[in-house]
Design a protein around this motif. Structure first.
Motif, PDB file in Angstrom:
ATOM      1  N   ARG A  94       3.737  85.487 -10.792  1.00  0.00           N
ATOM      2  CA  ARG A  94       2.645  85.799 -11.716  1.00  0.00           C
ATOM      3  C   ARG A  94       1.779  86.936 -11.156  1.00  0.00           C
ATOM      4  O   ARG A  94       1.384  87.853 -11.888  1.00  0.00           O
ATOM      5  CB  ARG A  94       1.786  84.564 -11.956  1.00  0.00           C
ATOM      6  CG  ARG A  94       2.442  83.506 -12.830  1.00  0.00           C
ATOM      7  CD  ARG A  94       1.515  82.307 -13.003  1.00  0.00           C
ATOM      8  NE  ARG A  94       2.070  81.330 -13.923  1.00  0.00           N
ATOM      9  CZ  ARG A  94       1.962  81.392 -15.237  1.00  0.00           C
ATOM     10  NH1 ARG A  94       1.322  82.411 -15.787  1.00  0.00           N
ATOM     11  NH2 ARG A  94       2.482  80.457 -16.002  1.00  0.00           N
ATOM     12  N   TYR A  95       1.490  86.864  -9.854  1.00  0.00           N
ATOM     13  CA  TYR A  95       0.719  87.943  -9.221  1.00  0.00           C
ATOM     14  C   TYR A  95       1.475  89.269  -9.300  1.00  0.00           C
ATOM     15  O   TYR A  95       0.879  90.326  -9.514  1.00  0.00           O
ATOM     16  CB  TYR A  95       0.433  87.596  -7.765  1.00  0.00           C
ATOM     17  CG  TYR A  95      -0.519  86.445  -7.566  1.00  0.00           C
ATOM     18  CD1 TYR A  95      -1.425  86.075  -8.556  1.00  0.00           C
ATOM     19  CD2 TYR A  95      -0.521  85.700  -6.388  1.00  0.00           C
ATOM     20  CE1 TYR A  95      -2.294  85.009  -8.379  1.00  0.00           C
ATOM     21  CE2 TYR A  95      -1.399  84.645  -6.190  1.00  0.00           C
ATOM     22  CZ  TYR A  95      -2.276  84.300  -7.185  1.00  0.00           C
ATOM     23  OH  TYR A  95      -3.146  83.260  -7.008  1.00  0.00           O
ATOM     24  N   LEU A 124      -2.123  85.025 -14.019  1.00  0.00           N
ATOM     25  CA  LEU A 124      -2.342  83.594 -14.242  1.00  0.00           C
ATOM     26  C   LEU A 124      -2.416  83.260 -15.733  1.00  0.00           C
ATOM     27  O   LEU A 124      -2.211  82.101 -16.108  1.00  0.00           O
ATOM     28  CB  LEU A 124      -3.635  83.159 -13.543  1.00  0.00           C
ATOM     29  CG  LEU A 124      -3.678  83.362 -12.017  1.00  0.00           C
ATOM     30  CD1 LEU A 124      -5.028  82.934 -11.471  1.00  0.00           C
ATOM     31  CD2 LEU A 124      -2.552  82.587 -11.358  1.00  0.00           C
ATOM     32  N   ALA A 125      -2.733  84.256 -16.559  1.00  0.00           N
ATOM     33  CA  ALA A 125      -2.884  84.009 -17.997  1.00  0.00           C
ATOM     34  C   ALA A 125      -1.558  84.111 -18.740  1.00  0.00           C
ATOM     35  O   ALA A 125      -1.527  83.884 -19.957  1.00  0.00           O
ATOM     36  CB  ALA A 125      -3.880  85.006 -18.585  1.00  0.00           C
ATOM     37  N   LEU A 133       3.659  81.161  -8.737  1.00  0.00           N
ATOM     38  CA  LEU A 133       2.362  81.806  -8.573  1.00  0.00           C
ATOM     39  C   LEU A 133       2.532  83.241  -8.057  1.00  0.00           C
ATOM     40  O   LEU A 133       1.879  84.173  -8.549  1.00  0.00           O
ATOM     41  CB  LEU A 133       1.501  80.982  -7.613  1.00  0.00           C
ATOM     42  CG  LEU A 133       0.021  81.354  -7.530  1.00  0.00           C
ATOM     43  CD1 LEU A 133      -0.647  81.188  -8.893  1.00  0.00           C
ATOM     44  CD2 LEU A 133      -0.684  80.508  -6.476  1.00  0.00           C
ATOM     45  N   GLN A 170      -3.012  95.485 -13.572  1.00  0.00           N
ATOM     46  CA  GLN A 170      -4.208  94.644 -13.574  1.00  0.00           C
ATOM     47  C   GLN A 170      -4.306  93.888 -12.252  1.00  0.00           C
ATOM     48  O   GLN A 170      -3.443  94.006 -11.384  1.00  0.00           O
ATOM     49  CB  GLN A 170      -4.145  93.661 -14.750  1.00  0.00           C
ATOM     50  CG  GLN A 170      -3.953  94.309 -16.107  1.00  0.00           C
ATOM     51  CD  GLN A 170      -5.142  95.124 -16.537  1.00  0.00           C
ATOM     52  OE1 GLN A 170      -6.279  94.838 -16.158  1.00  0.00           O
ATOM     53  NE2 GLN A 170      -4.897  96.164 -17.325  1.00  0.00           N
ATOM     54  N   GLY A 171      -5.345  93.095 -12.128  1.00  0.00           N
ATOM     55  CA  GLY A 171      -5.523  92.271 -10.942  1.00  0.00           C
ATOM     56  C   GLY A 171      -4.648  91.031 -10.994  1.00  0.00           C
ATOM     57  O   GLY A 171      -4.017  90.731 -12.021  1.00  0.00           O
ATOM     58  N   PRO A 172      -4.588  90.267  -9.892  1.00  0.00           N
ATOM     59  CA  PRO A 172      -3.722  89.074  -9.854  1.00  0.00           C
ATOM     60  C   PRO A 172      -4.109  88.010 -10.877  1.00  0.00           C
ATOM     61  O   PRO A 172      -3.242  87.254 -11.328  1.00  0.00           O
ATOM     62  CB  PRO A 172      -3.883  88.568  -8.417  1.00  0.00           C
ATOM     63  CG  PRO A 172      -5.154  89.166  -7.920  1.00  0.00           C
ATOM     64  CD  PRO A 172      -5.287  90.483  -8.605  1.00  0.00           C
ATOM     65  N   ASP A 173      -5.377  87.960 -11.261  1.00  0.00           N
ATOM     66  CA  ASP A 173      -5.784  86.955 -12.250  1.00  0.00           C
ATOM     67  C   ASP A 173      -5.098  87.165 -13.595  1.00  0.00           C
ATOM     68  O   ASP A 173      -4.935  86.211 -14.360  1.00  0.00           O
ATOM     69  CB  ASP A 173      -7.304  86.989 -12.443  1.00  0.00           C
ATOM     70  CG  ASP A 173      -8.054  86.419 -11.244  1.00  0.00           C
ATOM     71  OD1 ASP A 173      -7.386  85.906 -10.323  1.00  0.00           O
ATOM     72  OD2 ASP A 173      -9.296  86.514 -11.219  1.00  0.00           O
ATOM     73  N   ARG A 174      -4.720  88.413 -13.878  1.00  0.00           N
ATOM     74  CA  ARG A 174      -4.038  88.674 -15.155  1.00  0.00           C
ATOM     75  C   ARG A 174      -2.721  87.912 -15.212  1.00  0.00           C
ATOM     76  O   ARG A 174      -2.313  87.420 -16.285  1.00  0.00           O
ATOM     77  CB  ARG A 174      -3.785  90.184 -15.315  1.00  0.00           C
ATOM     78  CG  ARG A 174      -2.977  90.548 -16.564  1.00  0.00           C
ATOM     79  CD  ARG A 174      -3.731  90.195 -17.824  1.00  0.00           C
ATOM     80  NE  ARG A 174      -2.941  90.439 -19.014  1.00  0.00           N
ATOM     81  CZ  ARG A 174      -2.143  89.556 -19.597  1.00  0.00           C
ATOM     82  NH1 ARG A 174      -2.002  88.336 -19.062  1.00  0.00           N
ATOM     83  NH2 ARG A 174      -1.490  89.859 -20.701  1.00  0.00           N
ATOM     84  N   GLY A 193       1.103  90.656 -12.706  1.00  0.00           N
ATOM     85  CA  GLY A 193      -0.236  91.213 -12.879  1.00  0.00           C
ATOM     86  C   GLY A 193      -0.331  92.620 -12.322  1.00  0.00           C
ATOM     87  O   GLY A 193      -0.931  93.511 -12.928  1.00  0.00           O
TER      88      GLY A 193
END
Length: 496
Positions: free
Chosen positions: A262-263, A277-278, A259, A271-275, A266
């Motif tokens: 991934r952050y 997660l994809a 996790l 981009q933000g941390p949610d990017r 991102g």
């Protein structure tokens, strides 16, 4: 009778003749009295790639330099898309582009200083003139409107090349900024690929950890059955439960690391941390065979953007030195103006309202308390610093290539041994489990076999990912596909 309203252009020519004679006389006097920079120099030189011994550490193998899409060798389409996204939207690259734009603006300004300057001005002024001052009647004591329009031009002769050298310095600084921008691109791209490879490593370790959980859960079931049959005690059962829980903790820790990675990706993508997660699980291949190109040390100076940038910085300081030397000579500016000046609109456009001015302006440094010498010493200090920075960058670049290559070779040997160890550990674990099921060995034997198998599997996974990480680092150490253009190579000479 002679026409008293002489044409302004004729006036300008008459003014220019004595101005030229005065200019010649002033130049002779100026050169005789200008300040002196004798004794100020530098003996520093940039090093050549052949000045550092590297043939044993960096053996050539008829390989190729990395291409701009060097990350494509790992065969992961998602990685290629992530790199394009990072290079498009990263704030780090936006900062680098802004620095290049600023350097380009400085270069344009320096170029403007080498060209003539032309300007036009118009003024309108309503004023009451004093009757008791210098203005005579009928204007004294009355209100008058003054209209004035002037077209002026000026040009610095730049006999000593100060403006030309300043322009060359700004061009070199621009080229350095462009190379530094490429270094930012390379650093960002390398960081993305290495973080992506770290994500692949964590997923590989997660697979091993989950297999370990499944194996220890199977041992717990076997132990529980043996306890019910009276073949084992509660001690063995609690030990099996503890080992299972430890393996589950390792799985959770790896999931947390995945996790965080991934952050990190991102953020690298701008981009933000949610990017992060994809991002799907990586599917990286082994990559190309590692072979260094021929003539590597000599060609490396034009293949690594940080070396190219350092070389352009040296070149810029050389031109700055010439600018500082030109400051010891007089500045000579020529100016001319032609226009109309009259009270009231009625007389404004008449020939008699014409005004003409022309002449040279000379600034001669005779005694400045040592300011110009101090300035030149500062420029030479900047040159020495730039040379030392270039030499340091070159030394570090050669060491970087040699280190990454040595790590790859060492890791290849370790992988071969680790694979043999892993195969043996897997066979030992399978044999221990079979004997435990048959009641021919103890749980402790199984646990030891599991521990050895887990360690060997983790070692193989870590080594393979480390090998690819070193391969990524080697591509970056070789410049990542960058190449300075032949016509842009800085011609750096010793400043005297």
């Amino acid at each position: 009778m002679r026409n008293q309203h002489t044409n302004p252009a004729s006036r300008l020519r008459r003014l220019a003749r004595p101005a030229g004679l005065a200019l010649s006389a002033l130049m002779v006097a100026a050169l005789a009295g200008c300040a002196n920079y004798a004794g100020i120099h530098s003996d520093k030189q940039i090093a050549g790639a052949g000045d550092y011994a590297a043939t044993q550490s960096i053996p050539t193998a008829q390989g190729r330099w990395p291409s701009p899409d060097w990350a494509g060798q790992f065969g992961d389409a998602q990685l290629k898309a992530l790199l394009a996204e990072a290079l498009q939207g990263s704030p780090s690259l936006d900062k680098a582009r802004a620095r290049v734009a600023a350097a380009a603006a400085v270069s344009e300004s320096a170029n403007a200083s080498t060209l003539p300057q032309v300007g036009f001005g118009y003024s309108w002024n309503r004023q009451r003139f004093s009757a008791n001052a210098m203005t005579p009647p009928p204007y004294g004591g009355s209100w008058q409107t003054e209209n004035k329009a002037v077209l002026g031009a000026s040009y610095e002769l730049d006999l000593w090349g100060k403006n030309r050298e300043a322009l060359r310095a700004s061009v070199s600084a621009l080229r350095a900024s462009e190379a530094e921008s490429e270094q930012v691109r390379l650093t960002l791209g390398t960081a993305v690929v290495r973080a992506y490879n770290e994500l692949a490593r964590l997923y590989a370790l997660l697979d091993i950890a989950r297999d370990e959980v499944a194996q220890r859960a199977a041992v717990l079931r076997l132990t529980d059955g043996r306890v019910r049959m009276g073949l084992e005690t509660e001690v063995e059962k609690r030990t099996a439960e503890a080992n299972l829980a430890t393996s589950e903790v390792a799985v959770s820790a790896l999931e947390g690391s995945i996790l965080r990675t991934r952050y990190q990706l991102g953020a690298l993508l701008g981009q933000g941390p949610d990017r992060g997660l994809a991002i799907a699980r990586p599917s990286l291949g082994a990559g190309d065979e590692v072979r260094l190109p021929d003539n590597l040390p000599a060609d490396l100076v034009s293949r690594r953007p940080d070396i190219v940038a350092a070389r352009w910085r040296v070149d810029a300081t050389l031109h700055d030195i010439k600018v500082a030397k030109a400051e010891f000579y007089p500045d000579i500016n020529l100016s001319a103006a032609i226009g109309l000046d009259a009270f009231g609109f009625g007389r404004f456009l008449r020939a008699a309202s014409g005004t003409v001015a022309a002449g040279p302006a000379i600034h001669l440094p005779i005694f400045d308390g040592g300011a110009l010498r101090a300035q030149l010493k500062g420029r030479y200090a900047e040159f020495d610093f730039a040379v030392a920075s270039y030499n340091e960058t070159l030394v570090n670049a050669l060491a970087d290539v040699a280190t990454q290559l040595a790590d790859i070779r060492a890791t290849d040997a370790q992988i071969a041994n680790a694979v043999r160890s892993d195969e043996a550990a897997r066979r030992a674990l399978a044999l221990a489990l079979a004997q435990y099921k048959a009641g021919l060995t103890t749980q402790l034997t199984v646990l030891n076999a599991q521990t050895n198998a887990l360690a060997s599997a983790q070692a193989v996974a870590n080594l393979r990912m480390a090998r690819r990480d070193r391969q990524i680092a080697l591509a970056a150490a070789l410049g990542g596909g960058y190449a300075d253009t032949p016509d842009g190579a800085a011609q750096v000479a010793l400043a005297r």
